[in-house]
Design a protein around this motif. Structure first.
Motif, short mmCIF file in Angstrom:
data_model
loop_
_atom_site.label_atom_id
_atom_site.label_comp_id
_atom_site.label_asym_id
_atom_site.label_seq_id
_atom_site.Cartn_x
_atom_site.Cartn_y
_atom_site.Cartn_z
N LYS A 327 0.84 -1.21 0.00
CA LYS A 327 0.00 0.00 0.00
C LYS A 327 0.88 1.26 0.00
O LYS A 327 0.66 2.19 -0.78
CB LYS A 327 -0.91 -0.01 1.22
N SER A 328 1.90 1.25 0.87
CA SER A 328 2.70 2.48 0.93
C SER A 328 3.56 2.64 -0.32
O SER A 328 4.05 3.73 -0.60
CB SER A 328 3.53 2.57 2.21
N ALA A 329 3.69 1.58 -1.11
CA ALA A 329 4.42 1.73 -2.39
C ALA A 329 3.46 2.10 -3.52
O ALA A 329 3.86 2.13 -4.69
CB ALA A 329 5.14 0.43 -2.72
N GLY A 330 2.19 2.34 -3.18
CA GLY A 330 1.26 2.82 -4.20
C GLY A 330 0.34 1.76 -4.78
O GLY A 330 -0.49 2.05 -5.65
N PHE A 331 0.44 0.53 -4.33
CA PHE A 331 -0.46 -0.52 -4.83
C PHE A 331 -1.86 -0.35 -4.22
O PHE A 331 -1.99 0.19 -3.11
CB PHE A 331 0.04 -1.90 -4.41
N LEU A 344 -4.53 -7.82 -4.58
CA LEU A 344 -4.04 -6.52 -5.05
C LEU A 344 -4.31 -6.32 -6.53
O LEU A 344 -4.46 -7.28 -7.28
CB LEU A 344 -2.53 -6.41 -4.79
N LYS A 345 -4.34 -5.05 -6.88
CA LYS A 345 -4.51 -4.72 -8.30
C LYS A 345 -3.15 -4.78 -8.95
O LYS A 345 -2.17 -4.28 -8.38
CB LYS A 345 -5.07 -3.30 -8.43
N THR A 346 -3.08 -5.34 -10.13
CA THR A 346 -1.78 -5.41 -10.81
C THR A 346 -1.36 -3.99 -11.21
O THR A 346 -2.23 -3.16 -11.52
CB THR A 346 -1.87 -6.28 -12.08
N PRO A 347 -0.06 -3.72 -11.21
CA PRO A 347 0.37 -2.37 -11.62
C PRO A 347 0.12 -2.14 -13.11
O PRO A 347 0.19 -3.08 -13.90
CB PRO A 347 1.88 -2.38 -11.30
N GLN A 358 5.97 -11.85 -14.92
CA GLN A 358 6.99 -10.82 -14.62
C GLN A 358 7.54 -10.97 -13.21
O GLN A 358 8.73 -10.84 -12.98
CB GLN A 358 6.40 -9.42 -14.81
N LEU A 359 6.64 -11.22 -12.26
CA LEU A 359 7.10 -11.40 -10.87
C LEU A 359 8.05 -12.58 -10.76
O LEU A 359 9.08 -12.52 -10.10
CB LEU A 359 5.90 -11.68 -9.95
N LEU A 360 7.70 -13.67 -11.42
CA LEU A 360 8.53 -14.87 -11.36
C LEU A 360 9.89 -14.60 -12.03
O LEU A 360 10.94 -14.88 -11.46
CB LEU A 360 7.81 -16.05 -12.04
N GLU A 361 9.83 -14.05 -13.23
CA GLU A 361 11.08 -13.88 -13.99
C GLU A 361 11.96 -12.76 -13.45
O GLU A 361 13.18 -12.87 -13.43
CB GLU A 361 10.76 -13.64 -15.47
N GLN A 362 11.35 -11.67 -13.00
CA GLN A 362 12.16 -10.51 -12.63
C GLN A 362 12.53 -10.46 -11.15
O GLN A 362 13.60 -9.99 -10.79
CB GLN A 362 11.43 -9.23 -13.03
N VAL A 363 11.63 -10.95 -10.27
CA VAL A 363 11.98 -10.89 -8.84
C VAL A 363 11.81 -12.23 -8.12
O VAL A 363 11.96 -12.32 -6.91
CB VAL A 363 11.19 -9.77 -8.10
N ARG A 398 11.30 -7.06 -2.68
CA ARG A 398 11.60 -7.30 -4.11
C ARG A 398 10.51 -6.71 -5.00
O ARG A 398 10.81 -6.07 -6.01
CB ARG A 398 11.68 -8.82 -4.37
N ILE A 399 9.25 -6.91 -4.61
CA ILE A 399 8.14 -6.41 -5.45
C ILE A 399 8.17 -4.88 -5.49
O ILE A 399 8.06 -4.27 -6.55
CB ILE A 399 6.76 -6.91 -4.92
N VAL A 400 8.33 -4.30 -4.31
CA VAL A 400 8.30 -2.84 -4.23
C VAL A 400 9.48 -2.23 -5.00
O VAL A 400 9.34 -1.25 -5.73
CB VAL A 400 8.31 -2.38 -2.74
N HIS A 401 10.63 -2.84 -4.85
CA HIS A 401 11.82 -2.35 -5.53
C HIS A 401 11.64 -2.32 -7.05
O HIS A 401 11.99 -1.39 -7.75
CB HIS A 401 13.02 -3.23 -5.15
N ARG A 402 11.00 -3.35 -7.56
CA ARG A 402 10.87 -3.46 -9.02
C ARG A 402 9.58 -2.78 -9.56
O ARG A 402 9.59 -2.17 -10.61
CB ARG A 402 10.89 -4.95 -9.41
N PHE A 403 8.48 -2.90 -8.80
CA PHE A 403 7.19 -2.44 -9.35
C PHE A 403 6.58 -1.25 -8.60
O PHE A 403 5.54 -0.76 -8.98
CB PHE A 403 6.17 -3.59 -9.34
N GLY A 404 7.21 -0.84 -7.48
CA GLY A 404 6.59 0.19 -6.66
C GLY A 404 6.74 1.60 -7.23
O GLY A 404 7.45 1.83 -8.18
#
Ligand code: MLT
Length: 404
Positions: A327-331, A344-347, A358-363, A398-404
């Motif tokens: 949430k604090s990363a904007g999701f 959660l809603k996908t970015p 993308q989650l699997l491959e990137q983070v 990891r999620i926040v770093h890449r997609f936040g």
């Protein structure tokens, strides 16, 4: 020449969580060094409570001595467990359910599917969308699905559960025979309050419907006015079957123990559903092992209850870490308060399966694509709070770093 049950050929090639496991296996084969964090299937990671393990060891010893050895147990479950369930889960909450209305089994997944055995293939069915896929797939297997149409089924009424209605279904406009409800909800984590659930019970009583109520996640309820059992609602014993499980409550996903409540007041044309389910279970099942039922009984002991509470608090903390972190990363995030699931809603309006890839491959984080639970789940994603605290924190980072 023999014929198969053609209904099976109408289903998607694999069950949702098998498809996810296949994608993980493929990725792991190509990337053996990557550390994958699995927050996909709702599988627990905390070990069994010590009180449960002790009870199972003691029971195993009994099985090894001639004087205390036991063969087949009662198909409906041992009296000691059925009595403990009644005392703690029902009478303890002021609900009058008796031991002969409890049927112990090896899982709610199995029971929500098997219950179709005692119900006509001609029944119409309503399910939420998104939905735990077992209700839909087993309805199709039992001939109640009709044919695939536009992401749904011709004979299954999909009840959309969207952000704007708090992920709650609306009462069907026309009478429906069988209604599957799951609260706290898998996958959205939404809950139903007492007044809202009463509307469903009233609807079912007025229309001669049967509610199949999956309460596998009731132990995660933290808020007041959220029913733990549908039988908290007056009249529900005449129109509802309830499914409960030790899996998520007490860490039994691998140990296997659950129970289904079929009230004696529940009848169809003068025929008792309790008697039908009893007939079904005593013919097709030999129940759950003595050792496991002794373990399940120990869940209700004071020591068991204390340990169960600690484990639930542990998962609740994980849920907060995921919810707050994203949430604090904007999701945009839902669930997680009375539920181990965060929805959660996908970015960037990404498709659910694209986000999964993308989650699997990137983070290297695994979740469950919302669209796997139905068309209304498209654009959403489910993460579970059942991981270890360390992995949960790392996954969020990891999620926040890449997609936040
Ligand atoms: C889920 O991830 O939805 C559940 O673990 C499935 C189940 O309980 O069978």
């Amino acid at each position: 020449m023999f014929q198969i049950n053609e209904n099976f050929t109408k289903l998607a090639k694999s069950y949702l969580f098998v498809e996810i496991a296949n994608r993980i296996a493929k990725y792991t084969e190509a990337n053996p060094d990557k550390k994958i964090i699995r927050l996909g299937i709702g599988d627990v990671t905390r070990p069994l409570p010590a009180a449960v393990v002790e009870a199972m060891k003691k029971a195993a010893d009994e099985m090894g001595r001639e004087e205390t050895f036991r063969g087949y147990g009662p198909e409906q479950g041992y009296g000691f467990l059925r009595d403990a369930i009644v005392a703690h889960d029902y009478q303890g909450r002021g609900i009058a359910i008796s031991a002969d209305e409890i049927f112990v089994s090896d899982g709610s997944k199995c029971d929500t599917g098997n219950i179709g055995d005692i119900l006509s293939a001609n029944n119409s069915v309503a399910v939420c969308d998104p939905v735990y896929p077992v209700y839909v797939d087993t309805s199709v297997m039992g001939g109640r699905g009709g044919n695939p149409v536009g992401g749904g089924w011709s004979n299954i009424l999909s009840m959309p559960c969207r952000e704007e209605n708090g992920f709650l279904p609306e009462l069907p406009q026309k009478p429906v025979d069988l209604i599957y409800l799951c609260f706290p909800n898998n996958p959205t984590g939404a809950v139903i309050h007492t007044a809202e659930l009463k509307k469903w019970v009233d609807y079912a009583l007025a229309n001669g419907s049967l509610i199949l109520y999956d309460a596998a996640y009731e132990a995660f309820i933290t808020e007041a006015d959220v029913p733990h059992s549908i039988y908290e609602i007056e009249g529900a014993k005449k129109c509802a079957i309830e499914f409960r499980s030790f899996s998520k409550t007490a860490g039994f996903t691998g140990t296997r123990c659950a129970f289904t409540v079929v009230p004696k007041e529940l009848e169809c044309g003068g025929v008792s559903l309790n008697a039908l389910w009893d007939r079904r279970q005593s013919t097709k099942s030999n129940g759950v092992s003595y050792v496991v039922q002794r373990g399940a009984e120990a869940v209700y002991s004071p020591a068991g209850q204390e340990e169960v509470k600690k484990n639930l608090d542990y998962y609740r903390q994980n849920a907060r870490v995921i919810f707050d972190g994203l949430k604090s990363a904007g999701f945009t995030v839902y669930g997680g308060v009375n539920s181990p699931y965060i929805w959660l809603k996908t970015p960037n309006d990404m498709k659910s399966w694209d986000f999964f890839d993308q989650l699997l491959e990137q983070v290297q984080v695994v979740g469950t694509p919302g669209s796997g639970f139905g068309p209304c789940g498209e654009g959403f994603f489910r993460l579970t709070a059942f991981g270890s605290a360390e992995n949960t924190r790392e996954a969020v980072e990891r999620i926040v770093h890449r997609f936040g």
